[in-house]
Design an enzyme around this catalytic site. Sequence first.
Site, PDB file in Angstrom:
ATOM      1  N   LYS A   1       0.862  -1.188   0.000  1.00  8.74           N
ATOM      2  CA  LYS A   1       0.000   0.000   0.000  1.00  8.74           C
ATOM      3  C   LYS A   1       0.899   1.239   0.000  1.00  8.74           C
ATOM      4  CE  LYS A   1      -4.312   1.256   2.342  1.00  8.74           C
ATOM      5  NZ  LYS A   1      -5.072   1.082   3.589  1.00  8.74           N
TER       6      LYS A   1
HETATM    7  O1  G3P Z   1      -7.738   2.145   5.325  1.00  9.25           O
HETATM    8  C1  G3P Z   1      -8.054   3.434   4.932  1.00  9.25           C
HETATM    9  C2  G3P Z   1      -9.451   3.902   5.265  1.00  9.25           C
HETATM   10  O2  G3P Z   1     -10.380   2.886   5.043  1.00  9.25           O
HETATM   11  C3  G3P Z   1      -9.615   4.633   6.558  1.00  9.25           C
HETATM   12  O3  G3P Z   1     -10.938   4.820   6.942  1.00  9.25           O
HETATM   13  O4  G3P Z   1     -12.650   5.512   8.590  1.00  9.25           O
HETATM   14  O5  G3P Z   1     -10.237   6.095   8.972  1.00  9.25           O
HETATM   15  O6  G3P Z   1     -11.544   7.240   7.208  1.00  9.25           O
HETATM   16  P1  G3P Z   1     -11.356   5.976   7.985  1.00  9.25           P
END
Ligand code: G3P
Length: 218
Positions: A87
């Site tokens: 990633k």
């Molecule tokens: O893995 C990246 C992403 O899915 C993060 O989500 O909820 O922290 O915006 P969030």
Amino acid sequence: MKFFIDTANLAQIKEAQDLGVLDGVTTNPSLMAKEGIKGNDAIYKHYVDICNICDGDVSAEVISTDYEGIIKEGEFLASLHPRIVVKVPMIKDGVKAISYFSKKGIKTNCTLVFSVGQALLAAKAGASYVSPFIGRLDDVSTDGLQLIEDIRLIYDNYGYETEILAASVRHPMHIIECAKLGADVATCPLNAITALLNHPLTDIGLAKFLEDHKKVNA
Ligand code: G3P
């Protein structure tokens, strides 16, 4: 649409895997920290533990932000397990590294994508997945789902093979809308996946079926 789980929590990954609907896992440094995984050796071991639970792609994020560092770190992460996807953040050196990994046959997930221009660049560089963060766009009063729709249109216009991995998914309606818009993958918290199960008419209907069965089979 593939279902990935967006967590580094082994119990939750196992629960989703046992449900029989899990196609992969995404992690990020914040999710690893949330699980209290400290130090490189522990982090690397944790990625392997995740790969041993889930039989799909597992995204492991690089910490380096310079080209050489991303290459070195990404190659090491990819060597940990055949299903590790590197990633890489949507930055200039990240795009360059994705192009390198693509030529080497190492799968990548281009993360922190918030615009169609960024998604176009990720596809041009040969990313295996692009991760538009829909919830974080919604958080700043911008339509995250519109971004999924726009990327789908552009990728289909040119036949880009990069898979659209909707990230920062927060609730079941995000998942349903992503499916309607043709996202290839949605990476979700476990509670958003299990929330798809729920309907009061299912509960009422099941209770009635069981009650009727009991009446004649008592
Ligand atoms: O893995 C990246 C992403 O899915 C993060 O989500 O909820 O922290 O915006 P969030």
